[in-house]
Design a protein around this motif. Structure first.
Motif, PDB file in Angstrom:
ATOM      1  N   PRO A   2      62.197  32.267  40.465  1.00  0.00           N
ATOM      2  CA  PRO A   2      63.154  32.032  41.545  1.00  0.00           C
ATOM      3  C   PRO A   2      64.131  33.191  41.695  1.00  0.00           C
ATOM      4  N   PHE A   3      64.534  33.408  42.926  1.00  0.00           N
ATOM      5  CA  PHE A   3      65.604  34.356  43.226  1.00  0.00           C
ATOM      6  C   PHE A   3      66.713  33.542  43.857  1.00  0.00           C
ATOM      7  N   ILE A   4      67.902  33.626  43.277  1.00  0.00           N
ATOM      8  CA  ILE A   4      69.014  32.779  43.689  1.00  0.00           C
ATOM      9  C   ILE A   4      70.119  33.612  44.310  1.00  0.00           C
ATOM     10  N   ARG A   5      70.594  33.168  45.451  1.00  0.00           N
ATOM     11  CA  ARG A   5      71.782  33.746  46.087  1.00  0.00           C
ATOM     12  C   ARG A   5      72.834  32.647  46.170  1.00  0.00           C
ATOM     13  N   VAL A   6      74.013  32.963  45.675  1.00  0.00           N
ATOM     14  CA  VAL A   6      75.121  32.019  45.729  1.00  0.00           C
ATOM     15  C   VAL A   6      76.229  32.665  46.550  1.00  0.00           C
ATOM     16  N   SER A   7      76.612  32.010  47.621  1.00  0.00           N
ATOM     17  CA  SER A   7      77.680  32.515  48.484  1.00  0.00           C
ATOM     18  C   SER A   7      78.858  31.558  48.426  1.00  0.00           C
ATOM     19  N   TYR A   8      80.045  32.140  48.451  1.00  0.00           N
ATOM     20  CA  TYR A   8      81.261  31.353  48.369  1.00  0.00           C
ATOM     21  C   TYR A   8      82.398  32.153  48.984  1.00  0.00           C
ATOM     22  N   GLN A   9      83.480  31.464  49.293  1.00  0.00           N
ATOM     23  CA  GLN A   9      84.648  32.120  49.867  1.00  0.00           C
ATOM     24  C   GLN A   9      85.433  32.801  48.737  1.00  0.00           C
ATOM     25  N   ARG A  66      86.001  25.436  48.661  1.00  0.00           N
ATOM     26  CA  ARG A  66      85.242  25.781  47.455  1.00  0.00           C
ATOM     27  C   ARG A  66      83.749  25.522  47.642  1.00  0.00           C
ATOM     28  N   LEU A  67      83.311  25.372  48.863  1.00  0.00           N
ATOM     29  CA  LEU A  67      81.897  25.177  49.160  1.00  0.00           C
ATOM     30  C   LEU A  67      81.065  26.296  48.551  1.00  0.00           C
ATOM     31  N   LEU A  68      79.961  25.926  47.921  1.00  0.00           N
ATOM     32  CA  LEU A  68      78.983  26.878  47.403  1.00  0.00           C
ATOM     33  C   LEU A  68      77.707  26.757  48.219  1.00  0.00           C
ATOM     34  N   TYR A  69      77.234  27.863  48.756  1.00  0.00           N
ATOM     35  CA  TYR A  69      75.900  27.910  49.351  1.00  0.00           C
ATOM     36  C   TYR A  69      74.972  28.444  48.266  1.00  0.00           C
ATOM     37  N   ILE A  70      73.982  27.662  47.878  1.00  0.00           N
ATOM     38  CA  ILE A  70      73.041  28.068  46.842  1.00  0.00           C
ATOM     39  C   ILE A  70      71.657  28.097  47.474  1.00  0.00           C
ATOM     40  N   GLN A  71      71.138  29.300  47.661  1.00  0.00           N
ATOM     41  CA  GLN A  71      69.807  29.471  48.254  1.00  0.00           C
ATOM     42  C   GLN A  71      68.861  29.923  47.155  1.00  0.00           C
ATOM     43  N   THR A  73      64.989  30.921  46.387  1.00  0.00           N
ATOM     44  CA  THR A  73      63.656  31.282  46.852  1.00  0.00           C
ATOM     45  C   THR A  73      62.728  31.161  45.653  1.00  0.00           C
ATOM     46  N   LEU A  74      61.646  30.386  45.807  1.00  0.00           N
ATOM     47  CA  LEU A  74      60.761  30.131  44.684  1.00  0.00           C
ATOM     48  C   LEU A  74      59.363  29.781  45.163  1.00  0.00           C
ATOM     49  N   LYS A  75      58.431  29.751  44.234  1.00  0.00           N
ATOM     50  CA  LYS A  75      57.040  29.417  44.539  1.00  0.00           C
ATOM     51  C   LYS A  75      56.952  27.988  45.052  1.00  0.00           C
ATOM     52  N   SER A  76      56.154  27.775  46.072  1.00  0.00           N
ATOM     53  CA  SER A  76      55.948  26.433  46.618  1.00  0.00           C
ATOM     54  C   SER A  76      55.217  25.563  45.603  1.00  0.00           C
ATOM     55  N   VAL A 100      83.303  21.607  40.203  1.00  0.00           N
ATOM     56  CA  VAL A 100      82.975  21.775  41.619  1.00  0.00           C
ATOM     57  C   VAL A 100      82.744  20.377  42.181  1.00  0.00           C
ATOM     58  N   ARG A 101      83.398  20.061  43.266  1.00  0.00           N
ATOM     59  CA  ARG A 101      83.162  18.766  43.908  1.00  0.00           C
ATOM     60  C   ARG A 101      81.702  18.693  44.351  1.00  0.00           C
ATOM     61  N   GLN A 102      81.063  17.550  44.127  1.00  0.00           N
ATOM     62  CA  GLN A 102      79.663  17.410  44.522  1.00  0.00           C
ATOM     63  C   GLN A 102      79.480  17.631  46.030  1.00  0.00           C
ATOM     64  N   ASP A 103      80.506  17.289  46.811  1.00  0.00           N
ATOM     65  CA  ASP A 103      80.455  17.528  48.255  1.00  0.00           C
ATOM     66  C   ASP A 103      80.366  19.019  48.569  1.00  0.00           C
ATOM     67  N   ASP A 104      80.767  19.860  47.647  1.00  0.00           N
ATOM     68  CA  ASP A 104      80.792  21.306  47.873  1.00  0.00           C
ATOM     69  C   ASP A 104      79.553  22.036  47.343  1.00  0.00           C
ATOM     70  N   VAL A 105      78.515  21.274  47.008  1.00  0.00           N
ATOM     71  CA  VAL A 105      77.271  21.880  46.528  1.00  0.00           C
ATOM     72  C   VAL A 105      76.230  21.767  47.643  1.00  0.00           C
ATOM     73  N   PHE A 106      75.996  22.873  48.323  1.00  0.00           N
ATOM     74  CA  PHE A 106      75.047  22.958  49.437  1.00  0.00           C
ATOM     75  C   PHE A 106      73.892  23.811  48.930  1.00  0.00           C
ATOM     76  N   ALA A 107      72.728  23.210  48.743  1.00  0.00           N
ATOM     77  CA  ALA A 107      71.580  23.944  48.192  1.00  0.00           C
ATOM     78  C   ALA A 107      70.402  23.871  49.147  1.00  0.00           C
ATOM     79  N   VAL A 108      69.653  24.963  49.201  1.00  0.00           N
ATOM     80  CA  VAL A 108      68.440  25.002  50.016  1.00  0.00           C
ATOM     81  C   VAL A 108      67.355  25.725  49.220  1.00  0.00           C
TER      82      VAL A 108
END
Length: 139
Positions: A2-9, A66-71, A73-76, A100-108
């Motif tokens: 997997p390749f992980i990108r984490v974006s945050y303010q 404190r929203l985290l965008y966690i993307q 990319t991994l093998k299907s 981290v508030r669970q509401d602030d964990v945005f993963a794709v």
């Protein structure tokens, strides 16, 4: 793989919290997707407030700055049960370990195939491993 990108303010997470976030993500990947422990490739990106946009209550989820965008990319090939288990574990552990508030964990999850990766030297290492019967799981 997997390749992980984490974006945050910017200024929302400390230099002490970021390695903990990284560790939690890896532990969830290992637990739910059988990713090898040494298969860690992550990039963290801090954004200025004017570069970071989101809906504060889309789908009745109350997000904060404190929203985290966690993307990831991994093998299907992961099942719906694996994915939902991963999401739940990730949110719970980020809440318990990093506060981290669970509401602030945005993963794709972004699915790819072996031929979509090179880990260096211009070689598609995962194709070679697959052809030699050494996939090492579905990283």
């Amino acid at each position: 793989m997997p390749f992980i990108r984490v974006s945050y303010q910017e200024d929302q997470y400390t230099p002490t919290e970021l390695p903990l976030i990284s560790k939690v993500i890896m532990e969830a990947l290992i637990e739910h997707f059988n990713v090898p422990e040494d298969d860690c490739f992550q990039a963290f990106h801090a954004h200025k407030p004017y570069e970071f946009y989101y809906n504060r209550n889309y789908l009745n989820v109350e997000r904060s700055d404190r929203l985290l965008y966690i993307q990831i990319t991994l093998k299907s090939g992961r099942s719906t049960a694996q994915k939902t288990g991963f999401y739940k574990s990730l949110a719970e552990h980020l809440a318990n370990i990093v506060n981290v508030r669970q509401d602030d964990v945005f993963a794709v999850l972004v699915n790819t195939e072996f031929e979509d990766w090179t880990f260096g030297n211009g070689i598609a290492q995962m194709i070679q491993a697959s052809e030699n019967g050494k996939e090492g799981g579905l990283e």
